[in-house]
Design a protein around this motif. Sequence first.
Motif, short mmCIF file in Angstrom:
data_model
loop_
_atom_site.label_atom_id
_atom_site.label_comp_id
_atom_site.label_asym_id
_atom_site.label_seq_id
_atom_site.Cartn_x
_atom_site.Cartn_y
_atom_site.Cartn_z
N SER A 1 36.55 56.28 35.82
CA SER A 1 37.57 56.53 34.80
C SER A 1 38.26 57.85 35.10
O SER A 1 37.77 58.66 35.89
CB SER A 1 36.93 56.58 33.41
OG SER A 1 36.17 57.77 33.27
N LEU A 2 39.39 58.06 34.45
CA LEU A 2 40.12 59.31 34.65
C LEU A 2 39.32 60.51 34.19
O LEU A 2 39.49 61.62 34.71
CB LEU A 2 41.46 59.26 33.91
CG LEU A 2 42.57 58.41 34.58
CD1 LEU A 2 43.79 58.36 33.69
CD2 LEU A 2 42.93 58.98 35.94
N TYR B 1 37.37 61.82 36.99
CA TYR B 1 38.17 62.20 38.16
C TYR B 1 38.19 63.73 38.30
O TYR B 1 38.50 64.45 37.35
CB TYR B 1 39.59 61.66 37.97
CG TYR B 1 40.47 61.77 39.20
CD1 TYR B 1 40.40 60.83 40.21
CD2 TYR B 1 41.39 62.81 39.31
CE1 TYR B 1 41.23 60.92 41.32
CE2 TYR B 1 42.22 62.89 40.41
CZ TYR B 1 42.13 61.95 41.41
OH TYR B 1 42.94 62.04 42.51
N VAL C 1 46.39 64.70 35.90
CA VAL C 1 45.58 63.83 35.03
C VAL C 1 44.77 64.61 34.00
O VAL C 1 43.94 64.02 33.31
CB VAL C 1 44.65 62.93 35.87
CG1 VAL C 1 45.46 62.00 36.74
CG2 VAL C 1 43.71 63.77 36.74
N ARG D 1 48.86 61.55 32.88
CA ARG D 1 48.13 61.22 31.65
C ARG D 1 49.12 60.88 30.53
O ARG D 1 48.94 59.94 29.78
CB ARG D 1 47.24 62.39 31.24
CG ARG D 1 46.44 62.17 29.99
CD ARG D 1 45.17 61.40 30.24
NE ARG D 1 44.19 62.17 30.97
CZ ARG D 1 42.89 61.80 31.06
NH1 ARG D 1 42.46 60.72 30.45
NH2 ARG D 1 42.05 62.53 31.77
N LEU E 1 42.91 57.45 42.46
CA LEU E 1 43.84 57.65 41.36
C LEU E 1 44.71 56.41 41.16
O LEU E 1 44.97 55.99 40.02
CB LEU E 1 44.70 58.88 41.62
CG LEU E 1 45.69 59.27 40.51
CD1 LEU E 1 44.98 59.42 39.17
CD2 LEU E 1 46.41 60.57 40.88
N LEU F 1 42.64 53.81 39.36
CA LEU F 1 42.41 54.16 37.95
C LEU F 1 43.67 53.93 37.12
O LEU F 1 43.58 53.51 35.95
CB LEU F 1 41.95 55.61 37.84
CG LEU F 1 40.56 55.91 38.44
CD1 LEU F 1 40.25 57.40 38.34
CD2 LEU F 1 39.48 55.09 37.74
N LEU F 2 44.82 54.21 37.69
CA LEU F 2 46.07 53.95 36.97
C LEU F 2 46.23 52.46 36.68
O LEU F 2 46.62 52.06 35.58
CB LEU F 2 47.27 54.46 37.77
CG LEU F 2 47.40 55.98 37.94
CD1 LEU F 2 48.61 56.30 38.80
CD2 LEU F 2 47.52 56.67 36.59
N ASN G 1 43.97 51.44 33.86
CA ASN G 1 44.41 51.92 32.56
C ASN G 1 45.51 51.05 31.96
O ASN G 1 45.57 50.88 30.74
CB ASN G 1 44.87 53.37 32.65
CG ASN G 1 43.76 54.36 32.40
OD1 ASN G 1 43.56 54.80 31.27
ND2 ASN G 1 43.00 54.69 33.44
#
Length: 429
Positions: free
Chosen positions: A15-16, A19, A26, A33, A57, A60-61, A64
């Motif tokens: 998850s962010l 990170y 982020v 974010r 990254l 994760l984007l 999301n």
Amino acid sequence: MNKSIPLAERMRPKSLDDYMSQEKLVGSDGILRKTLSSGLIPSCIFWGPPGVGKTTLANLLAQNVKTSFFTLSAINSGVKEVREIIQQAEKSDLFNSTKPILFIDEIHRFSKSQQDSLLGAVERGTITLIGATTENPSFEVIPALLSRCQVYVLESLKKDELKILAERAISKDEILAQHKIELKEFDALYKFSGGDARKLLNVLELVFNSLKEDGQVQITDEAVEGIIQNNIVSYDKMGEQHYDVISAFIKSVRGSDPNAAVYWLARMIVGGEDPKFIARRLLILASEDIGIANPTALVMATNCFQAVQMIGYPECEIILSQTTVYLASSPKSNSTYMAIKKAKSLVQQTGALSVPLHLRNAPTELMKDLDYGKNYRYAHDFSGNWVNQEYMPDEISGESLYIPGQNTRENQLKSSLQQLWKDKYKFES
């Protein structure tokens, strides 16, 4: 937990919040974010050194915004693969308001035609493109594509961030956490990581596997140094071996040894060196070490650089080999390189000397009244397109900056200059 999965992969953030670093992107007030809160991600380029989390990254984007995620590697993908992925993306999210993400690793390795094949899909909004590059996108991504992407710069991890990452791996990784591991010293781990999180975890895993038989694992700088020195790779394009190999390549071309030059070229190609980096070095060699002895060398090297940009690996290795052999076999001269060094040194010593009046430009009547351009003699009005006049400031008249090299072409130049200028261009034999 599958023990065959590398530690770096096992520790990839889920998850962010997990990170590490890149707070400007982020963190709680980070630009990405904030973008995520809208549910829309722009096409973008992640630019940064290896191991800073560009691929993670991008993943994760996609998680999301809950959209499809497609990946391509520029090393082994061409226009055909790009089009196939775009077709899949069009079908996969036909009824989804969120565009699929296409992630392209090492996008700087894509040729112009490969990058062109992405334009239509990005313009139509078929996909959200996320590219990752270690090279400056201003030079490596075509303007039409770059203008449609946001560029986000990812920075190398700081020492304290890498230490937290190592400690987190020791305490939370399912395999490492089963052992008693004490991180007594961190400097050596940090030195060998070079700000690269993936490299740090790879080194940590190597050290752990080498020490775990002794029971309690104590990680010290001495232990890390010894283990790494015994496991160093033959070519690391981001490490010391990189500089040693390119140095050997340059010196072999300069020394007119095509066999050795091609060997070191092969070392770089097999090691995954960026072909444009090699082509740039050939361009410099063509001017610095060959120069006027064979002006065609610069033409060859320029064409080589352009061809490498157009076709990339694997075919460009043939062009690199052709140019390397040609430059290595060519006569050598560093006379123009030495001339500009001498000229710069002279400028630094003497300062901004006045331009002689007869050489000055006179676009206005006032300047003409001040004798700007007076008594200048236009060379093409004279026999042989040459006239004897002074072109240097009076204070340094007679200074010798260009000294012809000892080769056939420059011997001819030397004779021609001496014939024109007599004692003014009297070179020592």
